[in-house]
Enzyme design. Sequence first.
Site, PDB file in Angstrom:
ATOM      1  CE  LYS A  13      -4.483   0.818   0.383  1.00 58.30           C
ATOM      2  NZ  LYS A  13      -5.523  -0.151   0.006  1.00 58.30           N
TER       3      LYS A  13
HETATM    4  N1  GLU Z   1      -7.392   0.007  -3.121  1.00 55.58           N
HETATM    5  C1  GLU Z   1      -8.134  -1.175  -3.356  1.00 55.58           C
HETATM    6  C2  GLU Z   1      -8.146  -2.064  -2.127  1.00 55.58           C
HETATM    7  O1  GLU Z   1      -7.949  -1.601  -1.030  1.00 55.58           O
HETATM    8  C3  GLU Z   1      -7.708  -1.893  -4.620  1.00 55.58           C
HETATM    9  C4  GLU Z   1      -6.278  -2.320  -4.679  1.00 55.58           C
HETATM   10  C5  GLU Z   1      -5.851  -2.887  -6.029  1.00 55.58           C
HETATM   11  O2  GLU Z   1      -6.666  -2.941  -6.929  1.00 55.58           O
HETATM   12  O3  GLU Z   1      -4.675  -3.237  -6.134  1.00 55.58           O
HETATM   13  O4  GLU Z   1      -8.419  -3.222  -2.209  1.00 55.58           O
END
Ligand code: GLU
Length: 426
Positions: free
Chosen positions: A116
Amino acid sequence: MANPFVDDAKVITEDNPFESMMQRFDEAATQLNLDPNIYKILRWPNRELTLYIPVLMDDGNYQVFTAYRVQHNFARGPAKGGLRYSPDVTLDEVRALAAWMTWKCAVVNIPFGGAKGGIICDPRQMSPSELERLTRRYTAELLDFIGPERDVPAPDMNTNEQVMAWMMDTYSMHARHTVTAAVTGKPVELGGSQGRREATGRGLLIVCNEACKKFDLEIEKTRVIIQGSGNVGGVAARLMMLEGYKVVGMADMTGALYNPAGLDVDAVLGYLKEHKTVEGYAEAEHMSNEAILEMDCDILIPAATENQINSQNADRIKCRILAEGANGPTTAEADEIIAEKEIYVIPDILANAGGVTVSYFEWVQNRMGFYWTEKEVNYRLKHIMVGGFEDVNRFCDKYKVSMRLACYMLAIDRVAYDTHLRGIYA
Ligand code: GLU
């Protein structure tokens, strides 16, 4: 000693998401009787980057922004996870979100690890060109650490397809060729997948449908409240209304609307688009976006941000099913209270996995150079979400644990097994 980053003497607060994640991790590891060496390794993220990014502002001055990328685990494939822009970003938050990505990808069994990113900034106070420069410099700083085989960013809070287009372009400029698979959640015209924008909301709809089947709930009579009107909550509200659910409550940052006869979701979303606030919307009772969580309903979907359901309000939650659209909307302390009330929880790492699942499809399509129709994407999404739902319920029954614990156990079991298979290069 749940959080490896703090010593026992330090006070740990309920609203630290990393703490919430680690408490559940520890509990699941104990239930699984996890190998002590694997346990030791999985308690730590693989890598954490802190960056200080100078950005030229429109007034001619430079501002330095603090940014993070935490790469939690690579055992099952490249790290995967979103990038958020918010003044409230902290390293502990990004750590938790990165770990949740690892567990989320494992729960739905897609071949990714977890990561993240977060930048401490207020995107509402920045111009599009300032945001573009911030995004490009952040991407350039991460060049050695991201890419289709390493770590694949995607949108999250306050980032969107445009931000992904800038990231893809910056990465590609340095690679000297277009690398669409470097990020997901791109505009469809630039290699984005059909259905990606709606994917998290659609995933929520799919697991809610499965839960209704499980409890013999008639969709037309099922009342739904959704906190959050963005890419997750707004889309979920719309898809649930189209499916026949009665959406009785909706909320955004400015407040909440409640109408026991059912809200016209399109009218609410249209009003929000125009006025940027729920204030003044006529066909509903108005209340705070905390109060809406406590209203009577069958399915409650917190799809805004972390810690919304906590030890202070958990005993007043009245839903039958809690489907977590946001990441970490329920604190670890609230879990126990929710369990006593016999609320059926569809935990975040399952309920909101639709987004990353279609991100996986996008990455696959980019690498093949062959693109699927929206129908194909939605069909495959349903297959994966239903599979995840069934796997978690099986763990739940087998180990006689809560859905929350079952999710963590399933995920940790998969990551631990793959770590063991690969061996530890020490
Ligand atoms: N931000 C989204 C999540 O928390 C999607 C992450 C992604 O598609 O890699 O799952």
